[in-house]
Design a protein around this motif. Structure first.
Motif, PDB file in Angstrom:
ATOM      1  N   ARG A  40      32.678  67.014  50.450  1.00 23.86           N
ATOM      2  CA  ARG A  40      33.642  67.657  49.561  1.00 23.86           C
ATOM      3  C   ARG A  40      32.933  68.589  48.588  1.00 23.86           C
ATOM      4  O   ARG A  40      31.866  68.268  48.077  1.00 23.86           O
ATOM      5  CB  ARG A  40      34.420  66.596  48.773  1.00 23.86           C
ATOM      6  CG  ARG A  40      35.470  67.182  47.840  1.00 23.86           C
ATOM      7  CD  ARG A  40      36.222  66.106  47.110  1.00 23.86           C
ATOM      8  NE  ARG A  40      35.390  65.571  46.028  1.00 23.86           N
ATOM      9  CZ  ARG A  40      35.757  64.590  45.220  1.00 23.86           C
ATOM     10  NH1 ARG A  40      36.926  63.994  45.379  1.00 23.86           N
ATOM     11  NH2 ARG A  40      34.960  64.169  44.270  1.00 23.86           N
ATOM     12  N   HIS A  42      34.012  70.450  45.054  1.00 21.29           N
ATOM     13  CA  HIS A  42      35.026  70.446  44.008  1.00 21.29           C
ATOM     14  C   HIS A  42      34.916  71.749  43.233  1.00 21.29           C
ATOM     15  O   HIS A  42      33.894  72.022  42.620  1.00 21.29           O
ATOM     16  CB  HIS A  42      34.808  69.242  43.096  1.00 21.29           C
ATOM     17  CG  HIS A  42      35.767  69.161  41.956  1.00 21.29           C
ATOM     18  ND1 HIS A  42      35.603  68.274  40.935  1.00 21.29           N
ATOM     19  CD2 HIS A  42      36.894  69.832  41.663  1.00 21.29           C
ATOM     20  CE1 HIS A  42      36.585  68.411  40.066  1.00 21.29           C
ATOM     21  NE2 HIS A  42      37.381  69.360  40.494  1.00 21.29           N
ATOM     22  N   ASP A  61      41.330  60.764  50.017  1.00 17.61           N
ATOM     23  CA  ASP A  61      40.509  61.035  48.834  1.00 17.61           C
ATOM     24  C   ASP A  61      41.335  60.678  47.607  1.00 17.61           C
ATOM     25  O   ASP A  61      42.203  61.440  47.185  1.00 17.61           O
ATOM     26  CB  ASP A  61      40.094  62.505  48.804  1.00 17.61           C
ATOM     27  CG  ASP A  61      39.159  62.832  47.648  1.00 17.61           C
ATOM     28  OD1 ASP A  61      38.830  61.922  46.858  1.00 17.61           O
ATOM     29  OD2 ASP A  61      38.768  64.010  47.538  1.00 17.61           O
ATOM     30  N   ALA A  64      40.799  62.672  43.599  1.00 15.41           N
ATOM     31  CA  ALA A  64      41.102  64.082  43.362  1.00 15.41           C
ATOM     32  C   ALA A  64      41.709  64.270  41.975  1.00 15.41           C
ATOM     33  O   ALA A  64      42.537  63.475  41.531  1.00 15.41           O
ATOM     34  CB  ALA A  64      42.072  64.595  44.417  1.00 15.41           C
ATOM     35  N   THR A  65      41.285  65.311  41.291  1.00 13.58           N
ATOM     36  CA  THR A  65      41.793  65.612  39.954  1.00 13.58           C
ATOM     37  C   THR A  65      42.958  66.592  40.057  1.00 13.58           C
ATOM     38  O   THR A  65      42.808  67.668  40.643  1.00 13.58           O
ATOM     39  CB  THR A  65      40.680  66.246  39.085  1.00 13.58           C
ATOM     40  OG1 THR A  65      39.578  65.343  39.031  1.00 13.58           O
ATOM     41  CG2 THR A  65      41.184  66.544  37.690  1.00 13.58           C
ATOM     42  N   GLU A  68      43.031  70.813  40.304  1.00 12.81           N
ATOM     43  CA  GLU A  68      41.752  71.316  40.818  1.00 12.81           C
ATOM     44  C   GLU A  68      41.879  71.632  42.305  1.00 12.81           C
ATOM     45  O   GLU A  68      42.784  71.149  42.977  1.00 12.81           O
ATOM     46  CB  GLU A  68      40.657  70.270  40.617  1.00 12.81           C
ATOM     47  CG  GLU A  68      40.405  69.917  39.172  1.00 12.81           C
ATOM     48  CD  GLU A  68      39.779  71.045  38.376  1.00 12.81           C
ATOM     49  OE1 GLU A  68      39.009  71.831  38.958  1.00 12.81           O
ATOM     50  OE2 GLU A  68      40.066  71.145  37.178  1.00 12.81           O
ATOM     51  N   TYR A  69      40.941  72.437  42.811  1.00 14.93           N
ATOM     52  CA  TYR A  69      40.947  72.654  44.249  1.00 14.93           C
ATOM     53  C   TYR A  69      39.679  72.115  44.878  1.00 14.93           C
ATOM     54  O   TYR A  69      38.647  71.988  44.234  1.00 14.93           O
ATOM     55  CB  TYR A  69      41.187  74.128  44.610  1.00 14.93           C
ATOM     56  CG  TYR A  69      40.032  75.066  44.373  1.00 14.93           C
ATOM     57  CD1 TYR A  69      39.095  75.315  45.379  1.00 14.93           C
ATOM     58  CD2 TYR A  69      39.901  75.741  43.162  1.00 14.93           C
ATOM     59  CE1 TYR A  69      38.053  76.194  45.164  1.00 14.93           C
ATOM     60  CE2 TYR A  69      38.858  76.625  42.949  1.00 14.93           C
ATOM     61  CZ  TYR A  69      37.937  76.845  43.963  1.00 14.93           C
ATOM     62  OH  TYR A  69      36.911  77.711  43.746  1.00 14.93           O
ATOM     63  N   TYR A  70      39.813  71.759  46.167  1.00 12.09           N
ATOM     64  CA  TYR A  70      38.740  71.103  46.898  1.00 12.09           C
ATOM     65  C   TYR A  70      38.571  71.711  48.285  1.00 12.09           C
ATOM     66  O   TYR A  70      39.553  72.101  48.919  1.00 12.09           O
ATOM     67  CB  TYR A  70      39.047  69.603  47.075  1.00 12.09           C
ATOM     68  CG  TYR A  70      39.131  68.861  45.782  1.00 12.09           C
ATOM     69  CD1 TYR A  70      38.008  68.282  45.215  1.00 12.09           C
ATOM     70  CD2 TYR A  70      40.335  68.737  45.108  1.00 12.09           C
ATOM     71  CE1 TYR A  70      38.081  67.597  44.018  1.00 12.09           C
ATOM     72  CE2 TYR A  70      40.409  68.056  43.902  1.00 12.09           C
ATOM     73  CZ  TYR A  70      39.282  67.493  43.358  1.00 12.09           C
ATOM     74  OH  TYR A  70      39.361  66.824  42.176  1.00 12.09           O
ATOM     75  N   TYR A  72      36.848  70.638  51.995  1.00  5.99           N
ATOM     76  CA  TYR A  72      36.359  69.481  52.738  1.00  5.99           C
ATOM     77  C   TYR A  72      35.787  69.929  54.083  1.00  5.99           C
ATOM     78  O   TYR A  72      36.263  70.906  54.669  1.00  5.99           O
ATOM     79  CB  TYR A  72      37.507  68.504  53.027  1.00  5.99           C
ATOM     80  CG  TYR A  72      38.134  67.887  51.810  1.00  5.99           C
ATOM     81  CD1 TYR A  72      37.601  66.733  51.242  1.00  5.99           C
ATOM     82  CD2 TYR A  72      39.275  68.439  51.238  1.00  5.99           C
ATOM     83  CE1 TYR A  72      38.191  66.143  50.126  1.00  5.99           C
ATOM     84  CE2 TYR A  72      39.869  67.866  50.125  1.00  5.99           C
ATOM     85  CZ  TYR A  72      39.322  66.722  49.573  1.00  5.99           C
ATOM     86  OH  TYR A  72      39.901  66.150  48.473  1.00  5.99           O
ATOM     87  N   SER A  94      45.611  70.398  43.444  1.00  3.37           N
ATOM     88  CA  SER A  94      46.202  69.069  43.625  1.00  3.37           C
ATOM     89  C   SER A  94      47.200  68.784  42.513  1.00  3.37           C
ATOM     90  O   SER A  94      46.937  69.082  41.361  1.00  3.37           O
ATOM     91  CB  SER A  94      45.106  67.995  43.611  1.00  3.37           C
ATOM     92  OG  SER A  94      44.244  68.139  44.699  1.00  3.37           O
TER      93      SER A  94
END
Length: 95
Positions: A40, A42, A61, A64-65, A68-70, A72, A94
């Motif tokens: 991941r 972040h 997951d 995840a905050t 925010e974007y992630y 993977y 998210s």
């Protein structure tokens, strides 16, 4: 040689939970003990890092905050052997 996972998809399920699904592409045979590393990234400042190791073709997951974007990606491994990485899947903002 291990096959790379394909068709990685990531989506927001609820606040603080992103779910991933992919095709492992390494059924039984000589790689019956294959596992998958979940990587991941972040935001856009930290490097990719392994956040989990799984045996199945999915991952939740729960860290995840919201907002925010992630990014993977996944790779297969068995002992000292590792596959190429899957495609990168992105979750934006998210909830």
């Amino acid at each position: 040689m291990l096959n790379a996972p394909t068709n990685l998809v990531a989506k927001v399920v609820r606040k603080g939970l992103n779910t991933l699904a992919f095709e492992g592409n390494n059924p039984g045979g000589p790689h019956a003990s294959v596992r998958y590393e979940i990587w991941r990234l972040h935001g856009d400042t930290a490097p990719f890092a392994v956040i989990a190791t799984v045996e199945g073709e999915g991952f939740d997951d729960t860290d995840a905050t919201p907002g925010e974007y992630y990014n993977y990606k996944v790779r297969a491994f068995d002992g000292d052997e590792a596959s190429e990485f899957s495609n990168v899947a992105v979750v934006y903002g998210s909830i």
